[in-house]
Scaffold this active site. Structure first.
Site, PDB file in Angstrom:
ATOM      1  N   GLY A   1       0.792  -1.219   0.000  1.00 58.84           N
ATOM      2  CA  GLY A   1       0.000   0.000   0.000  1.00 58.84           C
ATOM      3  C   GLY A   1       0.829   1.275   0.000  1.00 58.84           C
ATOM      4  O   GLY A   1       0.295   2.355   0.238  1.00 58.84           O
TER       5      GLY A   1
ATOM      6  N   SER B   1       2.702   1.864  -2.722  1.00 59.52           N
ATOM      7  CA  SER B   1       2.811   2.072  -4.159  1.00 59.52           C
ATOM      8  C   SER B   1       4.183   1.825  -4.757  1.00 59.52           C
ATOM      9  O   SER B   1       4.760   2.677  -5.430  1.00 59.52           O
ATOM     10  CB  SER B   1       2.333   3.473  -4.538  1.00 59.52           C
ATOM     11  OG  SER B   1       1.823   3.402  -5.847  1.00 59.52           O
TER      12      SER B   1
ATOM     13  N   ASP C   1      -1.081   7.829  -7.227  1.00 59.63           N
ATOM     14  CA  ASP C   1       0.213   7.259  -6.874  1.00 59.63           C
ATOM     15  C   ASP C   1       1.330   7.781  -7.777  1.00 59.63           C
ATOM     16  O   ASP C   1       2.387   8.207  -7.310  1.00 59.63           O
ATOM     17  CB  ASP C   1       0.159   5.737  -6.952  1.00 59.63           C
ATOM     18  CG  ASP C   1      -0.854   5.158  -5.990  1.00 59.63           C
ATOM     19  OD1 ASP C   1      -1.338   5.909  -5.129  1.00 59.63           O
ATOM     20  OD2 ASP C   1      -1.162   3.954  -6.106  1.00 59.63           O
TER      21      ASP C   1
ATOM     22  N   TYR D   1     -12.832  -3.498  -3.828  1.00 59.01           N
ATOM     23  CA  TYR D   1     -12.702  -2.216  -4.509  1.00 59.01           C
ATOM     24  C   TYR D   1     -13.824  -2.059  -5.539  1.00 59.01           C
ATOM     25  O   TYR D   1     -14.502  -1.033  -5.588  1.00 59.01           O
ATOM     26  CB  TYR D   1     -11.327  -2.146  -5.188  1.00 59.01           C
ATOM     27  CG  TYR D   1     -11.006  -0.827  -5.830  1.00 59.01           C
ATOM     28  CD1 TYR D   1     -10.385   0.191  -5.113  1.00 59.01           C
ATOM     29  CD2 TYR D   1     -11.331  -0.595  -7.166  1.00 59.01           C
ATOM     30  CE1 TYR D   1     -10.091   1.409  -5.707  1.00 59.01           C
ATOM     31  CE2 TYR D   1     -11.041   0.621  -7.762  1.00 59.01           C
ATOM     32  CZ  TYR D   1     -10.418   1.606  -7.033  1.00 59.01           C
ATOM     33  OH  TYR D   1     -10.137   2.812  -7.628  1.00 59.01           O
TER      34      TYR D   1
HETATM   35  P1  ADP Z   1       1.885  -1.654  -4.398  1.00 63.12           P
HETATM   36  O1  ADP Z   1       1.918  -0.715  -5.545  1.00 63.12           O
HETATM   37  O2  ADP Z   1       0.867  -1.281  -3.375  1.00 63.12           O
HETATM   38  O3  ADP Z   1       3.213  -1.904  -3.781  1.00 63.12           O
HETATM   39  P2  ADP Z   1       1.062  -3.450  -6.474  1.00 63.12           P
HETATM   40  O4  ADP Z   1       0.435  -4.803  -6.429  1.00 63.12           O
HETATM   41  O5  ADP Z   1       0.353  -2.363  -7.172  1.00 63.12           O
HETATM   42  O6  ADP Z   1       1.382  -3.075  -4.949  1.00 63.12           O
HETATM   43  O7  ADP Z   1       2.492  -3.564  -7.146  1.00 63.12           O
HETATM   44  C1  ADP Z   1       3.396  -4.552  -6.740  1.00 63.12           C
HETATM   45  C2  ADP Z   1       4.034  -5.186  -7.960  1.00 63.12           C
HETATM   46  O8  ADP Z   1       4.955  -4.255  -8.568  1.00 63.12           O
HETATM   47  C3  ADP Z   1       4.869  -6.404  -7.637  1.00 63.12           C
HETATM   48  O9  ADP Z   1       4.080  -7.572  -7.580  1.00 63.12           O
HETATM   49  C4  ADP Z   1       5.843  -6.430  -8.799  1.00 63.12           C
HETATM   50  O10 ADP Z   1       5.247  -6.997  -9.945  1.00 63.12           O
HETATM   51  C5  ADP Z   1       6.071  -4.944  -9.064  1.00 63.12           C
HETATM   52  N1  ADP Z   1       7.275  -4.506  -8.333  1.00 63.12           N
HETATM   53  C6  ADP Z   1       7.328  -3.726  -7.236  1.00 63.12           C
HETATM   54  N2  ADP Z   1       8.615  -3.536  -6.825  1.00 63.12           N
HETATM   55  C7  ADP Z   1       9.389  -4.209  -7.686  1.00 63.12           C
HETATM   56  C8  ADP Z   1      10.799  -4.425  -7.817  1.00 63.12           C
HETATM   57  N3  ADP Z   1      11.672  -3.903  -6.953  1.00 63.12           N
HETATM   58  N4  ADP Z   1      11.234  -5.179  -8.835  1.00 63.12           N
HETATM   59  C9  ADP Z   1      10.372  -5.723  -9.718  1.00 63.12           C
HETATM   60  N5  ADP Z   1       9.047  -5.572  -9.651  1.00 63.12           N
HETATM   61  C10 ADP Z   1       8.541  -4.826  -8.656  1.00 63.12           C
HETATM   62 MG    MG Z   2       0.269  -0.320  -6.875  1.00 60.13          MG
END
Ligand code: ADP
Ligand code: MG
Length: 402
Positions: free
Chosen positions: A139, A141, A187, A237
């Site tokens: 959460g 982002s 975001d 949602y």
């Molecule tokens: P949030 O945006 O709340 O953290 P989301 O589900 O929208 O959660 O996004 C998370 C996704 O973004 C992960 O499952 C992955 O696919 C991608 N992601 C986030 N950080 C990384 C990273 N450091 N390397 C590769 N992919 C990432």
């Molecule tokens: Mg996200």
């Protein structure tokens, strides 16, 4: 992996040296320079679940970052990998296709796809390595930070003078069209436009915004990660979205409004008769309308340095999300009530979409250790899960590091 946790101390320089070594191991050593970009994560201070109801939000960029190391190539090949997620993606500039084997790659590929659609120059391939201290799926982002850091890198490397707002919009389209998540603009906007010690009071429809100074004196904002996997969130949602639409069309029988948040709380109460047998819809509307007012109030309180006023808004926000909007869940509710029991904690609320993820709390800086002990042990006792804590600082948006 340890790097995914909130780190107590973080030596950026050392970490980037290490990551550069890994870059060389994965992609080989060459003379071309490695450019490094960094984007912050974000928290939403208040204004939850109202961006799709015409309300304002109050996000800020925070002190967790994703870094993109990029080296341009002489051919059209693209290689991408991440220290946090498995797989090395190999493709070319001419074959940007959706990935099922390496799902995380869809975020930067989506940015490339929108970049091409916009007609921006893209005449060289690249080797890219991502490294992040942002906990994903919590959460704050990580996804927007991921898109924006890569989009910003493209604009720098291919010398396109894209405004930060246009960058945010491009990245939102990447997530909507390529990843397939119908997120709003908050975001991407926050991580592109953030500013040190400021939050952004943003209207997600018009993109009008105001920078709100955040000076907390002897208090700090503490982020607590429930480390509870967000579940239900997509279906909940969509249900809330539908409920808000229904509430809106009931109210439109009486008021000439286009969005729920245009209505005042007293007008809503005057129209309670419209909601007979539909009390749930009334509660959803009540949340949206009061949350928008709290967000406007919170911004005023912050600007004038009235922390107690700000704290009241935060507390009331969580209570409304718990009882009227019903998106908190017992993990977040427990964290919040533990937090509020700590002497020196003025306020606590969930942040983000709910059902897991993080809370933010306004805590006297001298009481932070006590806060961590009491909240951490109470939470562990009840759920057997270790929560993570991060004392927040509000940061600048995406930038070039080296
Ligand atoms: P949030 O945006 O709340 O953290 P989301 O589900 O929208 O959660 O996004 C998370 C996704 O973004 C992960 O499952 C992955 O696919 C991608 N992601 C986030 N950080 C990384 C990273 N450091 N390397 C590769 N992919 C990432
Ligand atoms: Mg996200």
């Amino acid at each position: 992996e340890a790097r995914l946790k909130f780190l107590a101390t973080w030596d950026e320089e050392k970490a980037l040296e290490e990551v550069t070594t890994i870059f060389h191991q994965r992609y080989g050593k060459e003379n071309a320079p490695i450019h490094i970009y960094k984007s912050p994560a974000r928290v939403n201070l208040i204004g939850e679940h109202i961006d799709y109801n015409g309300g304002k939000v109050l996000p800020a960029a925070i002190n967790r970052f994703i870094y993109a190391l990029v080296r341009l190539r002489d051919d059209k090949k693209i290689r991408m990998s991440s220290l946090q997620f498995p797989g090395i993606l190999e493709t070319t500039l001419d074959t940007i296709a959706h990935q099922t084997e390496i799902p995380w790659a869809n975020y930067p590929l989506g940015v490339l796809s929108e970049w091409k659609k916009a007609g921006y120059p893209l005449d060289k391939g690249m080797d890219v390595l991502f490294m992040s201290t942002i906990p994903p799926g919590s959460g704050v982002s990580s996804s927007a930070a991921f898109e924006v850091v890569f989009g910003y890198a493209l604009s720098d490397l291919f010398e396109v003078s894209l405004s930060r707002v246009d960058l945010a919009l491009l990245c939102q389209r990447a997530e909507n069209n390529f990843v397939g998540v119908s997120c709003g603009i908050m975001d991407q906007f926050a991580v592109a436009m953030g500013e040190k010690d400021k939050a952004l009071l943003l209207d997600c429809q018009t993109l009008q915004y105001e920078k709100i100074p955040v000076h907390l004196g002897e208090y700090s904002l503490v982020l607590t990660n429930s480390n509870k996997k967000r579940e239900l969130i997509d279906s909940a949602y969509n249900t809330r979205l539908k409920e808000c639409r229904e509430a809106l069309s009931l109210l439109q029988q009486r008021f000439p409004i286009k969005e729920l948040c245009e209505l005042s709380e007293s007008d809503l109460h005057s129209a309670e008769d419209l909601f007979q047998g539909k009390e749930t819809l009334f509660k959803r509307a009540l949340h949206a309308i009061t949350e928008n007012q709290r967000t406007l109030d919170a911004a005023k309180f912050l600007s004038s340095g009235d922390l107690h006023g700000f704290a009241q808004c935060l507390n009331a926000s969580h209570d409304s999300l718990q009882h009227n909007y019903e998106v908190t869940g017992e993990h977040l509710d427990t964290l919040v009530s533990l937090a509020r029991s700590v002497e020196g904690c003025l306020a606590s609320r969930m942040t983000g979409a709910g059902f897991g993820g993080c809370t933010i709390s306004l805590v006297k800086t001298s009481a932070i250790d006590r806060f961590k002990t009491i909240v951490g042990s109470g939470y562990k006792e009840k759920f057997g899960i270790v929560a993570d804590f991060l004392v927040l600082s509000l940061e600048d948006g995406v930038k070039k590091k080296i």
